[in-house]
Write an enzyme that holds these catalytic residues in place. Structure first.
Site, PDB file in Angstrom:
ATOM      1  N   GLU A 263     -57.642  56.723  38.813  1.00  0.00           N
ATOM      2  CA  GLU A 263     -57.004  56.986  37.511  1.00  0.00           C
ATOM      3  C   GLU A 263     -56.750  55.701  36.734  1.00  0.00           C
ATOM      4  O   GLU A 263     -55.671  55.489  36.185  1.00  0.00           O
ATOM      5  CB  GLU A 263     -55.693  57.765  37.714  1.00  0.00           C
ATOM      6  CG  GLU A 263     -55.909  59.125  38.367  1.00  0.00           C
ATOM      7  CD  GLU A 263     -54.672  60.017  38.412  1.00  0.00           C
ATOM      8  OE1 GLU A 263     -53.574  59.476  38.555  1.00  0.00           O
ATOM      9  OE2 GLU A 263     -54.835  61.244  38.318  1.00  0.00           O
ATOM     10  N   ASP A 336     -55.015  67.981  44.000  1.00  0.00           N
ATOM     11  CA  ASP A 336     -53.792  67.315  43.553  1.00  0.00           C
ATOM     12  C   ASP A 336     -52.556  68.202  43.635  1.00  0.00           C
ATOM     13  O   ASP A 336     -52.124  68.720  42.610  1.00  0.00           O
ATOM     14  CB  ASP A 336     -53.986  66.832  42.100  1.00  0.00           C
ATOM     15  CG  ASP A 336     -52.913  65.845  41.681  1.00  0.00           C
ATOM     16  OD1 ASP A 336     -52.107  65.449  42.531  1.00  0.00           O
ATOM     17  OD2 ASP A 336     -52.894  65.473  40.489  1.00  0.00           O
ATOM     18  N   GLU A 364     -44.137  68.656  40.627  1.00  0.00           N
ATOM     19  CA  GLU A 364     -44.979  68.421  39.457  1.00  0.00           C
ATOM     20  C   GLU A 364     -45.713  69.686  39.030  1.00  0.00           C
ATOM     21  O   GLU A 364     -45.831  69.965  37.837  1.00  0.00           O
ATOM     22  CB  GLU A 364     -46.002  67.311  39.773  1.00  0.00           C
ATOM     23  CG  GLU A 364     -47.011  67.104  38.665  1.00  0.00           C
ATOM     24  CD  GLU A 364     -48.034  66.012  38.964  1.00  0.00           C
ATOM     25  OE1 GLU A 364     -47.923  65.342  40.009  1.00  0.00           O
ATOM     26  OE2 GLU A 364     -48.943  65.826  38.138  1.00  0.00           O
TER      27      GLU A 364
HETATM   28  O1  GCW Z   1     -50.505  64.118  40.706  1.00  0.00           O
HETATM   29  C1  GCW Z   1     -51.098  63.143  39.877  1.00  0.00           C
HETATM   30  C2  GCW Z   1     -50.089  62.878  38.821  1.00  0.00           C
HETATM   31  C3  GCW Z   1     -49.996  61.432  38.410  1.00  0.00           C
HETATM   32  C4  GCW Z   1     -49.922  60.573  39.661  1.00  0.00           C
HETATM   33  C5  GCW Z   1     -51.203  60.762  40.448  1.00  0.00           C
HETATM   34  C6  GCW Z   1     -51.199  60.012  41.766  1.00  0.00           C
HETATM   35  C7  GCW Z   1     -48.693  58.558  40.053  1.00  0.00           C
HETATM   36  O2  GCW Z   1     -50.367  63.699  37.732  1.00  0.00           O
HETATM   37  O3  GCW Z   1     -48.858  61.308  37.603  1.00  0.00           O
HETATM   38  O4  GCW Z   1     -49.712  59.217  39.371  1.00  0.00           O
HETATM   39  O5  GCW Z   1     -51.388  62.111  40.754  1.00  0.00           O
HETATM   40  O6  GCW Z   1     -50.839  60.632  42.758  1.00  0.00           O
HETATM   41  O7  GCW Z   1     -51.545  58.852  41.813  1.00  0.00           O
END
Ligand code: GCW
Length: 678
Positions: A263, A336, A364
């Site tokens: 990311e 995720d 989240e």
């Molecule tokens: O779950 C996703 C989130 C991001 C997060 C990323 C990660 C810290 O949307 O906000 O960043 O994964 O786990 O690195």
């Protein structure tokens, strides 16, 4: 029927107890001090202090014994005393908290309220040596995916830090990463390190070590070097010097957590080096200090046809190439933290590399701090596929903030609690943990005031036998049903991930950040084809599971749309078509969420008014959100399925065009006031 009668009887026995304001700040540690002991130092000193302050029973002796693991302990009744024996001071502290837990929860009939000694014979050894929280806290005090206010580390008061340390130690958590994995290079500035030292000093007496997340480009962005190539001698020297500086300040510093080449974060691949090159360089400089590297496997690139395949593709070729003080930290699922995912196939594929699981305690993708979703069943589901013994450690993304009640929702505290208890013993059942937490968190004050022991015991029983336990146990599946049943995933609103936006696909946003990439709805059906004729993700699983998942007729229905593009008319086990089943699932989830309100009402006699009302408000949001989810998803998917909503269920009450225009004006750092408000 019998249960209902019993429940009513217990309720009557306990009687209507007066209620008073409660803010949740005491978490599950709700004992009243019985004395104010003199100050002592060290972890053993903490064990003594906790017992002297709160233990109401007879004499307790703390004893170290060689041969026992440092954190393991026994608690035994011996000659009119209770003896806690442990290999190290941390074990003594955990033993002390165990004893206090028995007293507070009144669970063990051998230790009724205020009893002297009882008949104790307990042996406990933690399953994992490393039981660690990951805070996603930023230097400016925001918390990524944090729904409980600002970072507790921004302006930590000694009282708050002490409560944080006690709460963690009481459930066996022994490590904490202080900052976000999206780490700023400044996390390693001398000023930040001084701050980390201050926190480490406050946590050390509770057996908790501090770790930091690092930015891989720090040698350039903080150190001013031209490169951060892990094989460059100057870069290695920079890290060595930095690590030495850290250990001068924090002699028991735990090590680094690294998000690299993920990311947009920098990593060794920016210099044509591998994850192993990067992790090993850091491991080598940490090694002389006994530090470790937790290297995350959360990687994916926008050009991939299937995001779920990528961690495996990047990490499998490196299996066996990491130093022995590197642990690969893998999220429980391959995408995720979705309400339901299969386990990440890396866990069963990697054979020669230490691994740890990363769970997300903060919700989240499960209704933030507005929905009551007890997560232990989700984590236990993971362990039904991945043997606990195949892992080295357990990490959890914290749901803690500076809100008075720490977690935003009173019941979110149960997830912090469950994480700690499962990291200590992943074989505990969700039900055991829920009962333990409930009995410690609610009804304490009333129970402890009761002079009559049997009334107190009955009162306790009435809480742990209440329908609230079932509510907690059902809550995760209910959430899956009203958000994304049958294997659907990642159909959340962009950025804040609260609420449904299966249609979200603005121009210019990378495809794998938009729901249509995952649900692939069309006139034929719904779901991501990950079979051998699709993205072949099934191949990353052991043969038996691969076969099971690959065939639409044997694939578990709760993962159907995860692995298959399921035709709308596919026959489900219930005899319904897939479309009808989908509609019913959403509706069932909604009905469950509404039912939670009725269950909560029955708890009013047992819960102080403040927490009763605060939870009730949240449950109302949850029920309204569940309706929003059902309506948005069904009406949107109906534009593809072109099939009617079944007659034998409630029909959507919101309009799709209005829901599609609706926005919640928040980012990724806060909890929404509530969901759909039209
Ligand atoms: O779950 C996703 C989130 C991001 C997060 C990323 C990660 C810290 O949307 O906000 O960043 O994964 O786990 O690195």
């Amino acid at each position: 029927m019998k249960r209902i009668i019993l429940w009513t009887l217990l309720l009557l026995t306990a009687g209507w107890v007066g209620t008073y304001a409660e803010d949740g700040s005491r978490l599950w540690l709700r004992m009243d001090a019985v004395s104010t002991p003199a100050k002592v130092t060290g972890v053993k000193g903490t064990a003594l202090t906790e017992l002297q302050t709160y233990w109401q029973g007879g004499p307790v002796v703390l004893k170290r014994q060689k041969g026992l693991k440092a954190d393991a302990y026994t608690i035994k009744s011996q000659g009119g005393k209770i003896v806690i024996t442990a290999g190290g001071d941390a074990g003594l502290l955990y033993g002390a908290y165990h004893l206090l837990r028995l007293q507070q929860s009144g669970q063990a009939t051998s230790v009724p309220v205020g009893s002297a000694v009882g008949n104790l014979d307990i042996t406990e050894t933690p399953f994992y040596d490393l039981r660690i929280l990951n805070h996603w806290d930023n230097p400016n005090g925001t918390v990524e995916r944090g729904f409980a206010g600002k970072s507790i580390f921004l302006n930590p008061t000694p009282e708050r830090m002490k409560m944080y340390a006690r709460a963690n130690a009481s459930i066996g958590i022994n490590g904490t990463v202080l900052n976000n994995v999206n780490a700023k290079p400044e996390a390693l500035s001398t000023e930040s390190l001084q701050k980390a030292k201050g926190i480490a000093d406050q946590l050390r007496p509770y057996g908790i070590r501090v770790y930091l997340a690092i930015n891989f480009a720090s040698p350039m962005r903080l150190g001013g070097l031209k490169t951060a190539d892990p094989l460059d001698a100057e870069v290695v020297k920079w890290w060595r010097d930095k690590v030495n500086e850290i250990y001068r300040l924090i002699p028991d510093f735990g090590g680094f957590l690294v998000k690299a080449n993920s990311e947009g974060e920098p990593g060794p691949q920016d210099f044509q080096r591998s994850h192993a090159d990067g992790a090993n360089m850091l491991a080598d400089v940490l090694k002389p200090h006994n530090g470790i590297v937790m290297w995350r496997a959360f990687v994916y690139a926008p050009q991939s046809p299937d995001r779920a395949n990528q961690a495996y593709l990047e990490f499998m070729p490196l299996d066996g190439q990491f130093r022995d003080n590197v642990i690969i930290q893998i999220k429980n699922g391959p995408v995720d933290f979705q309400p339901r995912e299969p386990y990440s196939p890396l866990f069963t594929a990697m054979q020669k590399t230490p691994m740890m699981v990363e769970f997300q305690i903060t919700q989240e993708y499960l209704g933030a701090a507005n929905h009551l979703v007890y997560l232990a069943p989700m984590w236990r589901e993971f362990f039904s596929f991945v043997k606990p013994a195949s892992l080295r450690a357990m990490a959890g993304v914290a749901n803690i903030g500076d809100d008075t009640n720490w977690c935003g929702h009173h019941f979110a505290q149960s997830n912090w609690y469950a994480f700690g208890r499962l990291a200590w013993n992943p074989n505990l059942t969700s039900e055991e943990i829920a009962k333990e937490w409930l009995s410690m968190t609610f009804g304490q004050d009333e129970r402890l005031k009761m002079k009559d022991e049997s009334a107190a015991a009955n009162y306790q029983l009435s809480i742990i036998n209440s329908p609230l336990v079932k509510l907690m146990l059902d809550s995760r599946e209910a959430c899956v049903s009203y958000m994304m049943p049958l294997g659907i995933h990642h159909i959340f609103a962009g950025t804040h991930h609260y609420g449904p936006e299966p249609w979200y696909a603005p121009r210019g946003v990378r495809a794998d950040w938009t729901p249509p990439y995952y649900h692939k709805a069309d006139s034929i059906g719904l779901g991501f084809d990950r079979t051998l004729s699709g993205s072949a993700n099934v191949k990353q699983y052991p043969d038996e599971l691969c076969r099971l998942y690959n065939d639409i007729n044997t694939c578990p229905e709760n993962l159907l749309a995860w692995f298959h593009h399921v035709p709308w008319d596919h026959k489900m086990k219930s005899g319904r078509t897939f479309w009808d089943e989908l509609c019913h699932k959403y509706d069932d989830g909604l009905r469950q969420a509404r039912h939670f309100l009725a269950v909560w009402d029955t708890m009013q006699p047992y819960v102080d008014q403040q927490r009763f009302e605060e939870v009730q408000r949240k449950l109302r949001i949850q029920a309204r959100d569940a309706e929003w989810w059902r309506d948005a998803c069904l009406l949107y998917f109906q534009t593809f399925s072109k099939r009617p909503i079944p007659q034998d269920m409630d029909h959507p009450v919101h309009n799709l065009d209005e829901m599609m225009k609706f926005r919640i004006p928040i980012g990724m750092y806060e909890n929404p006031e509530c969901g759909y408000t039209k």
